[in-house]
Write a protein that holds these residues in place. Sequence first.
Motif, PDB file in Angstrom:
ATOM      1  N   LYS A  53       8.310   4.130  41.113  1.00 39.54           N
ATOM      2  CA  LYS A  53       7.767   5.029  40.100  1.00 39.54           C
ATOM      3  C   LYS A  53       8.839   5.638  39.208  1.00 39.54           C
ATOM      4  O   LYS A  53       8.534   6.180  38.145  1.00 39.54           O
ATOM      5  N   ASP A  54      10.107   5.540  39.614  1.00 40.77           N
ATOM      6  CA  ASP A  54      11.190   6.061  38.790  1.00 40.77           C
ATOM      7  C   ASP A  54      11.750   5.003  37.843  1.00 40.77           C
ATOM      8  O   ASP A  54      12.581   5.306  36.987  1.00 40.77           O
ATOM      9  N   ALA A  55      11.311   3.742  37.991  1.00 43.90           N
ATOM     10  CA  ALA A  55      11.841   2.645  37.178  1.00 43.90           C
ATOM     11  C   ALA A  55      10.922   2.381  35.985  1.00 43.90           C
ATOM     12  O   ALA A  55       9.693   2.321  36.133  1.00 43.90           O
ATOM     13  N   TYR A  94       4.653  -5.465  36.204  1.00 50.31           N
ATOM     14  CA  TYR A  94       4.063  -4.143  36.012  1.00 50.31           C
ATOM     15  C   TYR A  94       2.705  -4.002  36.698  1.00 50.31           C
ATOM     16  O   TYR A  94       2.037  -2.979  36.560  1.00 50.31           O
ATOM     17  N   GLY A  95       2.279  -5.057  37.401  1.00 49.18           N
ATOM     18  CA  GLY A  95       1.047  -4.976  38.168  1.00 49.18           C
ATOM     19  C   GLY A  95      -0.213  -5.311  37.411  1.00 49.18           C
ATOM     20  O   GLY A  95      -1.322  -5.056  37.910  1.00 49.18           O
ATOM     21  N   PHE A  96      -0.080  -5.887  36.211  1.00 48.51           N
ATOM     22  CA  PHE A  96      -1.263  -6.258  35.444  1.00 48.51           C
ATOM     23  C   PHE A  96      -1.688  -7.679  35.810  1.00 48.51           C
ATOM     24  O   PHE A  96      -0.904  -8.620  35.678  1.00 48.51           O
ATOM     25  N   ASN A 108       5.694   3.056  33.990  1.00 45.94           N
ATOM     26  CA  ASN A 108       6.443   2.963  35.241  1.00 45.94           C
ATOM     27  C   ASN A 108       6.088   1.690  36.003  1.00 45.94           C
ATOM     28  O   ASN A 108       4.923   1.262  36.015  1.00 45.94           O
ATOM     29  N   LEU A 109       7.072   1.097  36.634  1.00 46.29           N
ATOM     30  CA  LEU A 109       6.834  -0.066  37.486  1.00 46.29           C
ATOM     31  C   LEU A 109       6.128   0.376  38.764  1.00 46.29           C
ATOM     32  O   LEU A 109       6.447   1.435  39.324  1.00 46.29           O
TER      33      LEU A 109
END
Length: 351
Positions: free
Chosen positions: A96-98, A24-26, A91-92
């Motif tokens: 952005k749709d996932a 998730y980009g964290f 959103n992942l």
Amino acid sequence: MHIIGSGSLNDSEQQLISTVLSSYGFTSNWKAQRGKGGMNNSTFIVEINQECYVLRQYETHNDPMKIAFEHEVLSALSRSEFELDVPAPVNLPDNKDATFLAVQDQLTGHTKIVTLFHYREGHNPVWNTPDQLIGLGRAAGMLSSVMACLSISLPPVYPPYYQIQEAYPLCSPDILLQLCSSTPDTLMACADDLQKLKVVLPDLFDKLRGMEFLPHQLVHGDLNASNVLADSQGTICAILDFEFATWDLRVMELAVPISDLLTMDKEQVWMWEALEGLIQGFRGQVSLEPEELNVIPALVLLRSLDVVMHFISRLFEGIDEPGVAVQQIRKLRERVDWMKGNEKRLRELLV
């Protein structure tokens, strides 16, 4: 990414959370604790940079179409005029749709679907006084009114409650009746209950015919105290767990909390006041047809029957110990007994 103060988690759980947060980009430090979870999922409360999230791992509902439908319902609700909070999937970053991803369980090697939600403040209410159920009925009615108008592009995956013969191939109506007639060793603890259910189940299955002609809409399908949050004043402020949302009878949104209410160990006076409040709260928001009110007693039992068939299926799959199914079978038998003695009074309350 580093873990801070999550020593209560085992290595597998820490690895899961770290993998998911990276996806998730964290990249900041995080700390986490196990959430309450449920029979169908595991949850963790995760804090990152003073922001809280709920990480959910779906344990038994690993069909991506089911989760995609749930998340589309949540997205539509977030854009609606619904006054209460609902879970908001994160959103992942790469798509952005996932809003969910598949990860491998380090212990079993099985692939599980995981998603991250923004945390919602509140607590599961405890019904101390019967008038609290007015709030649950009102919240259910408010949700029903909004769900009736939502536009969802994906087809629902779950069939309506009354199409129960399609929902549980491992425990179809015929298989359940066979279990009632010839109880296996795993369910012998509730053999007497199954014998009693054998007499009434054929009539209940028969009552489900013709339900397809009643008003239908999108429903949550599992509204009870464990799936709502209340604020510090005890007012319901959020509705959770839309994983069973589907196209079903409109009146099922009232029948489900009525059915679950009957499992509470309360005095009869308390129970009838709570039932009156629940019904009053719902009907203050939704106008039901006489034909819908007429089928509520059967739907109350159908809700309990659905739970029984669900957990017998899980028993056959090796997910649960027999005691879980035994408990639900006994609850169904108790509700059948309750309905025999109280259906007339319930109908009077519904009119």
